[in-house]
Design an enzyme around this catalytic site. Structure first.
Site, PDB file in Angstrom:
ATOM      1  N   LYS A   1       5.760   7.307   7.973  1.00  0.00           N
ATOM      2  CA  LYS A   1       5.619   7.395   6.514  1.00  0.00           C
ATOM      3  C   LYS A   1       5.194   8.791   6.063  1.00  0.00           C
ATOM      4  O   LYS A   1       5.733   9.323   5.090  1.00  0.00           O
ATOM      5  CB  LYS A   1       4.618   6.347   6.026  1.00  0.00           C
ATOM      6  CG  LYS A   1       5.091   4.911   6.199  1.00  0.00           C
ATOM      7  CD  LYS A   1       3.988   3.920   5.864  1.00  0.00           C
ATOM      8  CE  LYS A   1       4.454   2.483   6.015  1.00  0.00           C
ATOM      9  NZ  LYS A   1       3.363   1.510   5.790  1.00  0.00           N
TER      10      LYS A   1
ATOM     11  N   GLY B   1       3.550  -6.779   2.716  1.00  0.00           N
ATOM     12  CA  GLY B   1       3.827  -8.146   2.304  1.00  0.00           C
ATOM     13  C   GLY B   1       5.219  -8.298   1.742  1.00  0.00           C
ATOM     14  O   GLY B   1       5.842  -7.330   1.307  1.00  0.00           O
TER      15      GLY B   1
END
Length: 325
Positions: free
Chosen positions: A209, A306
């Site tokens: 990332k 999520g």
């Protein structure tokens, strides 16, 4: 009514979330597209690539396929949404979609980081969109902020908490005096950590990332081998207590900073002051702290993992492309 047809690659946690949001918000998305473009448009899933078409996924089996060629060779499919994860065959599928003139949306930080920017370069050459907001920090629109909102700035440093699993574990250790093993087990029970948590706790996820953010901020895709990476397995209760005695806290920080000889990139647990904005980012939340010349210091915070939070960012990218078609 113009139909923007898309294909989903994968129907796992994020893929299912994307499918559900597109179905639930179909009318709302169409209304927003009309408001922005003056055209009546609807986003429709035409095909979903899965491993086993006989399995019950709770969708019309007519749209399931295990043959990627059916997607690549379908001229009606304009957007391919890659959600299978991992480097391969994900990278190959995205490159093939781009070669076929299709726009691509992905949440795959590994494939992007390990490609060294080649997938994005190919998309630019082909004149198609390659969007990956969901690959970095879940719901936080950090890529759009860097590419659009901060165009009048020179970014000097990006630092942040960009892995929800490690932040949850360290928060449990810091706030409840739990051991690493106990906090990890709880994270696994809640679905914040995988059965094999290596990518998260050893820092690989955050490394991919921050490499992507470094490329966006400084136009340099760092060699992953050059990124200093230290995971959180070595953080002990004694380290936690020492930080607490110093009125500090320990956070797993990824950072990329412009320096004289290039860009310095690292991922590691750091002891930071409780007065720092990142110190109070607890649980599975993510936050990105950007320092630049004109806008000064900016912090963005939101859910970092999520099904729904990640899917929300994916749908945002799909919408942005559909708006232009």
């Amino acid at each position: 009514m113009k139909t923007v047809k898309i294909a989903l690659l994968g129907l796992g946690t994020v893929g299912s979330g994307v499918k559900n949001i597109l179905e639930e918000k179909k009318d709302q998305l169409s209304q927003k597209l009309f408001e922005k473009t003056g055209e009546k448009k609807v986003i429709e899933i035409k095909k979903i690539l899965v491993r086993n078409t006989d399995k019950d996924y709770g969708v019309d089996k007519a749209i399931l396929t295990d043959d990627y060629a059916q997607i690549i060779n379908d001229p009606q499919i304009q957007i391919v949404v890659e959600l299978i994860g991992g480097q391969e065959p994900a990278s190959k599928y995205m490159e093939q979609a781009i070669e076929a003139g299709k726009h691509v949306v992905t949440a795959n930080k590994m494939a992007i980081a390990m490609s060294g920017g080649s997938i994005e370069d190919k998309a630019r050459e082909k004149g198609v969109s390659f969007m990956y907001e969901a690959s970095v920090a879940g719901t936080i629109p950090v890529i759009r902020v860097i590419e659009d909102s901060l165009v009048a700035n020179e970014i000097q440093k990006i630092s942040g908490i960009i892995n929800g699993t490690t932040n949850y574990i360290l928060s449990k250790m810091m706030n409840e005096n739990q051991s690493f093993e106990s906090a990890l087990k709880k994270a696994q029970e809640l679905g914040f950590a995988e059965a094999d948590p290596t990518s998260d706790v050893e820092g690989y996820d955050a490394m991919y990332k921050i490499a992507i953010l470094s490329k966006l901020a400084f136009n340099i895709m760092p060699d992953l081998n050059d990124i200093k990476r230290t995971g959180i397995r070595g953080v002990s209760i004694s380290d936690i207590n020492k930080a607490r005695e110093n009125a500090n806290t320990i956070k797993f920080i990824a950072q990329a900073e412009k320096c004289r000889d290039g860009v310095r990139v690292s991922v590691s647990p750091l002891e930071i002051s409780k007065d720092h904005s990142l110190a109070n980012v607890d649980g599975a939340m993510n936050a990105v702290y950007i320092t630049c010349d004109n806008a000064g210091e900016i912090m963005l915070q939101g859910a970092g993992a999520g099904s729904r939070p990640t899917a929300s960012a994916v749908v945002s990218d799909i919408f942005a492309i559909a708006e232009k078609l």
